[in-house]
Write a protein that holds these residues in place. Structure first.
Motif: not given
Length: 170
Positions: A12-14, A113-115, A118-119, A122
């Motif tokens: 999931d992301s923003r 910048s929506s994640g 990063s996901a 990770r």
């Protein structure tokens, strides 16, 4: 292709539910467009021109055919919105440690910048590296990418080395 990678990976992301998966032949144009969507890449010649398409397609096939490499894409609502390349590097240093190199990390400029990035990163550190028995994850980042440097530092990466490049004339 790195067969041990735990893919596909839904997250999931923003921006919504996304999936990290291995790139397929039909993803080539989207990956090329993501490279061109980046101003630093575009300044180096990654402009997604029709005349360069055969070069990109050959590289795409070569990466997917190489047992020590993989090309991944991030899909959101049926569209490819991100990409990254992984290379497993065997080495003599650090008592023969395997390194997982991450290259060409790109997320669509509209979704930064929506994640999503990063996901994906990770997943690289928490899932892919252990699955491949890598002792470390490493990457390089253009010195001009100060936002990317903060991004990687926030994920726990440290700027521990200075990289050098030498352009080979063809």
């Amino acid at each position: 292709m790195l067969d041990a990678l735990p893919l596909p990976f839904p997250f999931d992301s923003r921006a919504g539910a996304a999936t990290l998966r291995r790139a397929e032949r039909d993803d080539a144009d989207a990956v090329i467009a993501l490279l061109a969507d980046d101003p630093i890449s575009a300044a180096r010649g990654d402009v997604a021109s029709d005349e360069d398409r055969p070069l990109y397609l050959a590289a795409f096939r070569d990466v997917l055919a190489s047992p020590g490499n993989d090309l991944l894409v991030i899909e959101l609502d049926g569209a490819v919105v991100g990409t990254l390349q992984l290379t497993l590097i065997p080495g003599m240093a650090r008592r023969g440690a395997l390194r997982l190199l991450v290259e060409a990390v790109r997320v669509s400029s509209a979704l930064r910048s929506s994640g999503i990035g990063s996901a994906a990163m990770r997943w690289v550190t928490d899932d892919a590296a252990p699955a491949l028995d890598a002792a470390m994850v490493q990457l390089t980042s253009d010195a001009a990418r100060t936002d990317a440097h903060r991004f990687y530092e926030n994920l726990g990466f440290t700027g521990s080395h200075l990289g050098f490049k030498f352009p080979v004339t063809r």
